[in-house]
Scaffold this active site. Structure first.
Site, short mmCIF file in Angstrom:
data_model
loop_
_atom_site.label_atom_id
_atom_site.label_comp_id
_atom_site.label_asym_id
_atom_site.label_seq_id
_atom_site.Cartn_x
_atom_site.Cartn_y
_atom_site.Cartn_z
CB CYS A 168 -0.77 0.01 1.36
SG CYS A 168 -1.87 -1.55 1.44
NE ARG A 181 -7.61 -3.76 1.46
CZ ARG A 181 -8.74 -4.56 1.76
NH1 ARG A 181 -9.82 -3.81 1.67
NH2 ARG A 181 -8.61 -5.48 2.16
CD GLU A 193 1.42 -8.72 2.32
OE1 GLU A 193 0.54 -9.42 3.05
OE2 GLU A 193 0.50 -8.08 1.37
CG ASP A 207 -0.77 -8.63 6.58
OD1 ASP A 207 -2.01 -7.94 6.15
OD2 ASP A 207 0.24 -8.52 6.19
#
Length: 637
Positions: A2, A53, A81, A104
């Site tokens: 992002c 996003r 991530e 996550d």
């Protein structure tokens, strides 16, 4: 993956919502799927967070950011991530935390509630994040262990801004555009600008493995991770060789497996080199269907075409292989686009083919694994052999070296255009680095413009009395008390890897909304790599000896002894032909005198040496072209 941004204002004024949206919009390429903002005014403190996003895990509205905890007292924007989010989530649920998504990202918020900023050290992954606590009016920024994801910030004592990219910070008119002369010196020295510097004086990069806390107008930066110091006695001996191989195989395979989790199409870059081939091999062992692999080839540039090696690896692992064959004209036409996309000078010309392979890969998948980091952990570059070569070279009497060999080599023409000229260029580079001390040698092998060259090049107003590059390398080279190979590797892990290789891959891939994951740079793999002595990384003259021996069963035989070949362009040849217009537009006498940064005679000498084939100055000329293109967009105000 992002784009994030935000502002903290201690003047009593609320954060401008329109500014926050402008900052966020400038990061749309990083997150085209969704956007969101958070704003809160607390008396004299105002906070705003923005997010773009790129949906990877949990594609529903539940994954939208900015994201909060249950009582909305902690807010977060996150880029990256987290690969160990599943076990962390189970642990947090047992402690009573309730989750509203499968992302996550949400794990980080609840981990912060439990452990505060110390919880960042427990994350396994790549990340740049900002957490805002409404209760304590504290903003926390964190960047992953090795700097895979970027994070920049601005601070003037009352206003703090942060973003994934510099261009977003510049959306605020209050951000002063003053050139950092130390950063300019770093760029000319290294071809990139390492953290914490940026080309702008008041904008800084958060260093990898660091946390920045802002509370009550006070900034505090602290390190949460580094390679632990160790001594040569701790390195594995010959009897531990097989055990070390087994541990490395198991650790990297576990890492690759964890990074194959996504709710969107996933593939891998496959250059045909050792590192990307190992990653593809481990993916194939853990995939239920053929791995999608992507390689580019150059039909009319055989010296730079590695597609045959990639094809062989793809066949070896039965992948679903996509080969993108490009002409030199297609690459050349992309160069102005790449140059225009840079918000600070970056002179690594391999950014162009990286941009192209990311563009083509993104047509089919959203996530790609790559082999970046293997050379910096396991000694893949020629430079790491330089110290051993130097020790042998010093066995030749100084009179013969200084009086005969070195003058003869200097008299030869060098060029990147052909293999003979390239060998001469490499020998000249080695000799330039044949200094008295280890630190001087390593720095010289990394240096683009020497101090003498910079003095001749820069006008008085743009020089600096405090060059940083040499002391930066000296500090990194002396951080570990170990063998010289691992000392060199540590310097690259801390300096060139995040500032050059990782910045390039992130910036070029995110122009196409492609998430690139780098399993070799999982911090646990890095820690393991630095417990392995340099004598096992370069052995019997073979680079990456232990790495190849560990994974040779999943590599085609032809790769076992294949020399390193970089992801490069024939920049020297093109500057003399198709790209000559870039010299004429950006390095003309009129332009140089008008800008007032460089002395034209020094630039003319570089150009004359290239055009006459006396010396290959193409990388230095490219460095200056990139700077001039950047300056025309950002520097004049």
């Amino acid at each position: 993956m992002c784009g994030i941004c935000g502002k903290l204002d201690f003047t009593g004024s609320p954060v401008d919502e329109n500014l926050l949206r402008r900052m966020s919009d400038l990061l749309t390429h990083r997150g085209p799927d969704d956007s969101g903002i958070y704003m809160r005014h607390h008396g004299s403190v105002s906070c705003g967070l923005g997010h773009r996003r790129l949906s990877i895990i949990d594609l529903t509205e539940a994954g939208r950011q900015p994201m909060s905890n249950e009582d909305k007292t902690v807010w977060m924007v996150f880029n990256g991530e987290i690969y160990n989010f599943a076990p962390l989530r189970e642990e947090l649920e047992r402690k009573g935390h309730r989750f509203t998504s499968r992302t996550d990202s949400e794990v980080i918020i609840h981990l912060f509630e439990e452990e505060g900023s110390a919880g960042v050290a427990r994350l396994v992954g790549m990340f740049a994040l900002a957490l805002w606590s409404e209760k304590t009016r504290t903003l926390i920024l964190a960047r992953d262990h090795v700097g895979i994801k970027p994070l920049v910030y601005y601070w003037d004592g009352k206003k703090f801004l942060f973003a994934s990219e510099i261009r977003a910070l510049l959306a605020d008119p209050a951000v002063r555009k003053e050139m950092d002369l130390e950063a300019l010196d770093l760029y000319l020295s290294l071809n990139y600008i390492p953290a914490p510097h940026t080309i702008f004086r008041n904008i800084r990069k958060l260093r990898p493995g660091h946390i920045l806390t802002i509370r009550d107008c006070v900034l505090k930066e602290e390190r949460f991770w580094d390679i632990k110091p160790w001594t040569p006695a701790d390195t594995p001996d010959v009897s531990d060789f097989e055990e070390t191989k087994a541990t490395l195989f198991r650790t990297l395979e576990d890492t690759v497996r964890s990074q194959m989790v996504a709710d969107v199409p996933l593939g891998a870059f496959l250059s045909g080199g050792i590192d990307s081939s190992v990653i593809v091999g481990l993916m194939a062992r853990n995939a239920s269907r053929p791995v999608k692999t992507y390689a580019i080839g150059f039909a009319d540039m055989p010296m730079y075409d590695e597609s045959a090696y990639a094809r062989e690896v793809a066949a070896f692992h039965h992948t679903e292989h996509h080969e993108i064959m490009l002409s030199s004209r297609e690459i050349i036409d992309t160069i102005p686009i790449v140059l225009a996309s840079l918000d600070e000078p970056f002179g690594d010309s391999s950014a162009v083919p990286t941009y192209v392979v990311a563009r083509e890969t993104a047509r089919d998948v959203t996530v790609a694994l790559s082999g970046d980091g293997g050379d910096e952990l396991f000694a893949g570059y020629r430079m790491y052999k330089g110290e051993a070569w130097h020790r042998r070279y010093c066995l030749i009497p100084r009179l013969i070296r200084a009086g005969l060999l070195e003058p003869f080599i200097r008299s030869l023409s060098d060029s990147r255009d052909n293999k003979y000229g390239e060998q001469i260029r490499r020998i000249k580079k080695f000799l330039r680095g044949a200094k008295d001390t280890f630190e001087e040698r390593v720095f010289s092998w990394n240096e683009l413009f020497s101090p003498e060259s910079k003095k001749a090049l820069l006008t008085d107003s743009y020089g600096t009395d405090h060059p940083k590059a040499k002391e930066l390398f000296a500090a990194a080279l002396n951080h570990l008390s170990t063998d010289y190979i691992n000392r060199m590797l540590y310097a690259d892990l801390k300096i060139s890897l995040p500032a050059d290789m990782l910045w390039k891959v992130d910036t070029m891939s995110m122009r196409h909304s492609l998430e690139v994951r780098v399993p070799l740079l999982d911090h646990r793999v890095c820690e393991l790599a630095f417990t392995i002595g340099g004598e096992w990384k370069i052995r019997h003259g073979r680079s990456k000896y232990l790495f190849v021996e560990t994974f040779k069963e999943i590599l085609p035989q032809s790769l076992h002894n294949r020399p390193k070949w970089g992801f490069e362009m024939p920049i020297s040849k093109w500057l003399k032909s198709d790209l000559r217009y870039l010299i004429e537009e950006n390095l003309s006498r009129e332009r140089i005198i008008r800008d007032g940064i460089f002395h034209y005679p020094a630039i003319k000498k570089l150009i004359d040496n290239l055009m006459s084939n006396r010396s290959d100055t193409s990388w230095q000329i490219w460095n200056l072209i990139v700077f001039q293109v950047w300056f025309s967009q950002y520097g004049k105000n």
